[in-house]
Design an enzyme around this catalytic site. Structure first.
Site: not given
Ligand code: NAP
Length: 259
Positions: A151, A155
């Site tokens: 990844h 991540k």
């Molecule tokens: N299921 C799937 O297919 C899939 C695919 C990809 C990723 N994921 C997972 O999805 C998650 C996010 O991944 P990412 O790569 O998008 O991470 P990221 O780019 O770090 O984004 C995280 C987001 O969450 C927000 N956030 C943090 N705390 C929050 C809260 N209490 N309430 C609402 N929003 C909050 C952050 O806002 P701020 O910018 O304001 O901090 C940011 O918008 C991870 O756990 C990842 O493993 C899942």
């Protein structure tokens, strides 16, 4: 019209889901939630929706059909119970949420008679990959199994939820329960175990390989995501599948996709 609230709306995954929602005729983004302290409150995103902090989640859930959480384990644990309490179905894509938090969530889903999809990977290809892992493991029971995941460098968790799910599926199919995360030092001969290894580099969206190695041959199964749109499209499928169910149950993408 299906009204959706996305938690994590400015993140890599959340912003992709919001962009795709803005292109649909039957789904509308009702709310976009970010962390209150992260500096992204008040931003106008895809579809013209303005982001709000997590403290406003209850308010934006009013009248919504589905809450999608793609935040962080800590963020998700704060948000998880709010959708069931508001009578709103959920789709939880955030990975590495603790078993305790997921158990409380499952209780709330049952008590409030809403429905949810919980999955570490929305992509159709990965869900077929997991099913194929199960089929291969049933046949190649005595082969050594090693899982490699790659990844992008940002991540936050390792190993990936997708790799852990593949290991669980293979463990169930083969009865080999010991999972070894990486190896280092004088480790001796390999035992009955499933190895998981994580690489973090550049902007890799997500790659998973399972190696089934026997004495004279090996079989490798690889899934490569080319774009986050692959996950977001699976999320849209889950939104359309879950929005009208109200049965107190938690589903997987395998059920959503009928695999
Ligand atoms: N299921 C799937 O297919 C899939 C695919 C990809 C990723 N994921 C997972 O999805 C998650 C996010 O991944 P990412 O790569 O998008 O991470 P990221 O780019 O770090 O984004 C995280 C987001 O969450 C927000 N956030 C943090 N705390 C929050 C809260 N209490 N309430 C609402 N929003 C909050 C952050 O806002 P701020 O910018 O304001 O901090 C940011 O918008 C991870 O756990 C990842 O493993 C899942």
């Amino acid at each position: 019209m299906i009204r959706v609230v996305v938690g994590g709306a400015t993140g890599k995954m959340g912003s992709t889901i919001c962009r795709l929602i803005a292109e649909q005729n039957d789904i509308e983004l009702q709310g976009a939630v970010v962390s209150s302290a992260g500096g992204n409150v008040g931003r106008r995103i895809a579809g013209g929706v303005v982001t709000v902090g997590e403290d406003k989640l209850d308010a934006v859930l009013e009248g919504a059909d589905v809450y999608v959480d793609v935040t962080t384990p800590a963020g998700a644990e704060k948000n998880l119970l709010k959708a069931p309490i508001a009578g709103v179905n959920s789709i939880i894509g955030t990975t590495s949420i603790t078993v305790e938090a997921l158990t409380k969530f499952a209780d709330a889903v049952r008590r409030h008679q809403v429905s949810a999809v919980v999955t570490p990977n929305f992509s159709i290809g990965v869900n077929v990959f997991w099913k194929t892992c199960e089929d291969l493991a049933m046949v190649l029971r005595d082969y050594d199994v090693e899982i490699l995941e790659v990844h992008h460098g940002q991540k936050k968790d390792a190993p990936s939820g997708t790799a852990l799910r593949a290991a669980e599926i293979i463990a169930r199919a083969t009865g080999v329960e010991k999972i070894v995360r990486g190896r280092d030092g004088i480790i001796g001969a390999r035992g009955k175990e499933i190895g998981i290894h994580s690489i973090r580099a550049g902007d890799v969206v997500g790659e998973h390989t399972v190696i089934f190695a026997g004495k004279r041959e090996r079989l490798e199964l690889t899934h490569r995501a080319h774009s986050r749109d692959a996950f977001a499209e699976g999320c849209l499928a889950a939104i359309r599948w879950i929005w009208q169910r109200k049965d107190g149950r938690i589903y997987t993408m395998r059920e959503v996709l009928g695999l």
